[in-house]
Design a protein around this motif. Structure first.
Motif, PDB file in Angstrom:
ATOM      1  N   ILE A  82      11.793  -0.253   2.062  1.00 20.21           N
ATOM      2  CA  ILE A  82      12.482   0.976   1.680  1.00 20.21           C
ATOM      3  C   ILE A  82      13.061   0.794   0.284  1.00 20.21           C
ATOM      4  N   GLY A  83      12.577   1.575  -0.656  1.00 16.96           N
ATOM      5  CA  GLY A  83      13.055   1.485  -2.031  1.00 16.96           C
ATOM      6  C   GLY A  83      12.035   2.055  -2.991  1.00 16.96           C
ATOM      7  N   LYS A  84      12.441   2.234  -4.233  1.00 18.20           N
ATOM      8  CA  LYS A  84      11.541   2.737  -5.265  1.00 18.20           C
ATOM      9  C   LYS A  84      10.608   1.619  -5.710  1.00 18.20           C
ATOM     10  N   VAL A  85       9.354   1.948  -5.881  1.00 14.43           N
ATOM     11  CA  VAL A  85       8.365   0.951  -6.299  1.00 14.43           C
ATOM     12  C   VAL A  85       8.804   0.265  -7.588  1.00 14.43           C
ATOM     13  N   GLU A  86       9.418   1.024  -8.476  1.00 13.17           N
ATOM     14  CA  GLU A  86       9.848   0.458  -9.748  1.00 13.17           C
ATOM     15  C   GLU A  86      10.977  -0.556  -9.603  1.00 13.17           C
ATOM     16  N   GLU A  87      11.617  -0.597  -8.433  1.00 14.76           N
ATOM     17  CA  GLU A  87      12.796  -1.448  -8.259  1.00 14.76           C
ATOM     18  C   GLU A  87      12.627  -2.545  -7.218  1.00 14.76           C
ATOM     19  N   VAL A  88      11.685  -2.405  -6.284  1.00 11.82           N
ATOM     20  CA  VAL A  88      11.533  -3.405  -5.227  1.00 11.82           C
ATOM     21  C   VAL A  88      10.747  -4.598  -5.746  1.00 11.82           C
ATOM     22  N   ASP A  89      10.760  -5.670  -4.969  1.00 10.06           N
ATOM     23  CA  ASP A  89      10.018  -6.881  -5.311  1.00 10.06           C
ATOM     24  C   ASP A  89       9.009  -7.206  -4.218  1.00 10.06           C
ATOM     25  N   ILE A  90       7.817  -7.605  -4.637  1.00 16.96           N
ATOM     26  CA  ILE A  90       6.789  -8.125  -3.736  1.00 16.96           C
ATOM     27  C   ILE A  90       6.419  -9.505  -4.248  1.00 16.96           C
ATOM     28  N   ASP A  91       6.312 -10.458  -3.348  1.00 20.69           N
ATOM     29  CA  ASP A  91       6.180 -11.859  -3.746  1.00 20.69           C
ATOM     30  C   ASP A  91       4.763 -12.289  -4.082  1.00 20.69           C
ATOM     31  N   GLU A  92       3.800 -11.376  -4.046  1.00 21.19           N
ATOM     32  CA  GLU A  92       2.418 -11.755  -4.344  1.00 21.19           C
ATOM     33  C   GLU A  92       1.683 -10.595  -4.992  1.00 21.19           C
ATOM     34  N   GLU A  93       0.582 -10.947  -5.656  1.00 17.40           N
ATOM     35  CA  GLU A  93      -0.281  -9.907  -6.202  1.00 17.40           C
ATOM     36  C   GLU A  93      -1.061  -9.255  -5.069  1.00 17.40           C
ATOM     37  N   VAL A  94      -1.551  -8.042  -5.333  1.00 13.59           N
ATOM     38  CA  VAL A  94      -2.289  -7.318  -4.297  1.00 13.59           C
ATOM     39  C   VAL A  94      -3.722  -7.082  -4.774  1.00 13.59           C
ATOM     40  N   ASP A  95      -4.614  -6.941  -3.808  1.00 12.16           N
ATOM     41  CA  ASP A  95      -6.022  -6.695  -4.100  1.00 12.16           C
ATOM     42  C   ASP A  95      -6.349  -5.208  -4.153  1.00 12.16           C
TER      43      ASP A  95
END
Length: 380
Positions: free
Chosen positions: A128-141
């Motif tokens: 839950i959050g804005k894509v511009e502000e959240v963190d994801i720990d890995e790259e995506v395919d």
């Protein structure tokens, strides 16, 4: 207006929330307030019911995900603006190793429960959050998103997809949809004009024609989202903007302009201009080195070739089955009589509204038969 379940579309709910925001003391605070209203609007269940019940939309996305299963299998997927999570679930069922489902609206709370109810909590993580502000720990395919608004660019969600692409998508990664095209064409719609305008010439035998100027302004000042048919369209459409989601920049979306010069296909009255869009689901190009590194077998190569030759298109064109996007129509105040093969020309400029970048300023110039006009409006 096209209405959804409960009588309101997402645009209606957004407009209903914006009135109290006009007195925000600064530009940044105004933008933040509009964003809050935007995400609040998308927390309402009726908005998601309307979108999911749009079979053209939902079935095309499911088919695209299934068609690209060979690129999703055992890969990491990001669902931008996941809503209830239905696209994330489609990706999980297509074999994704991990799906990150991101949404800034409170509907994401329900998305978590839906994921849990379908026993997919081990594969899908709802953030839950804005894509511009959240963190994801890995790259995506893979990035999947249903970002299109009325007239394609209303609500400016494509900029969020661009942000996600630039932050997390691996080089050569897949974006669904991959391309989009916005079209414009002149239309004739005598029934619509008669219902809203000509009505005032004879009201129960009373001449109420003094109402006509006000009626035209009230009925046609703003763009209208409604369904028209191919029979309403006067000419071949003009491409206003081609978008490649793999390369488009945020700056390119700030100002979109196109000129048009088309010939009427019939004798009719020009009542306005309609805009609609297509989006295409294409795979990225595969180089020999990619194929070698992925150790692809012959069967997989055949599937890729078949997918490339059968790219899926989701169209909101008037001649296609209606969607919840319908078409966006810019009606003119006074119809122009045109003859077959008569030229209709001009230009259209779409720019982000300074007060709320999710709104679109529309500047339309048009001319035919020696008459020139300008129409200014806002899709808000």
């Amino acid at each position: 207006m096209l209405r959804g379940q409960g009588g309101l579309t997402s645009r209606d709910r957004y407009k209903g929330l914006k009135g109290s925001l006009m007195s925000a003391p600064s530009v940044s605070e105004t933008h933040a307030a509009y964003d809050a209203a935007y995400f609040q609007a998308y927390a309402h269940v009726a908005v998601h019911e309307e979108m999911i019940k749009d079979q053209v939309r939902t079935e095309t996305y499911r088919a695209a995900i299934e068609q690209h299963q060979y690129l999703i299998q055992d890969k990491v997927v990001l669902d931008v603006g996941c809503g209830t999570g239905i696209l994330s679930i489609f990706c999980a069922k297509a074999g994704a190793r991990k799906v990150y489902a991101v949404d800034a609206s409170e509907i994401a709370v329900q998305a978590r429960e839906i994921v849990k109810a379908n026993n997919l909590s081990d594969k899908i993580t709802v953030i839950i959050g804005k894509v511009e502000e959240v963190d994801i720990d890995e790259e995506v395919d893979v990035i999947v998103s249903e970002w299109m608004g009325y007239m394609l660019l209303y609500e400016s969600m494509l900029s969020t997809v661009i942000s996600a692409r630039d932050r997390w998508l691996k080089p050569g990664g897949l974006i669904l949809p991959s391309h989009a095209t916005l079209y414009l064409a002149p239309i004739t719609h005598p029934e619509r004009y008669s219902d809203s305008i000509d009505f005032w010439n004879d009201v129960y035998g009373i001449d109420m024609s003094p109402m006509l100027p006000l009626a035209k302004q009230c009925a046609f000042e703003e763009p209208l989202v409604e369904v028209i048919t191919g029979e309403n369209v006067l000419s071949w459409p003009t491409v206003v903007k081609d978008i490649n989601c793999n390369t488009i920049t945020v700056q390119e979306l700030e100002l979109v302009t196109a000129e048009f010069s088309v010939a009427s296909m019939m004798n009719a009255h020009l009542h306005g201009f309609a805009l609609w869009f297509d989006v295409t689901f294409e795979r990225p190009s595969i180089t020999p080195s990619d194929a070698q590194s992925d150790s692809l077998n012959d069967n997989l190569n055949r599937r890729r070739k078949r997918a490339k030759s059968n790219s899926l298109v989701l169209s909101t064109a008037p001649e296609e089955e209606p969607t919840h996007w319908a078409q966006t129509v810019l009606y003119i105040y006074d119809p122009i009589e045109v003859r077959q093969d008569q030229i209709i020309e001009g230009s259209i400029t779409l720019s982000q509204n300074q007060k709320n970048p999710r709104f679109l300023n529309i500047h339309l110039e048009y001319a035919s038969g020696g008459r020139k006009f300008v129409k200014e409006s806002v899709l808000s």
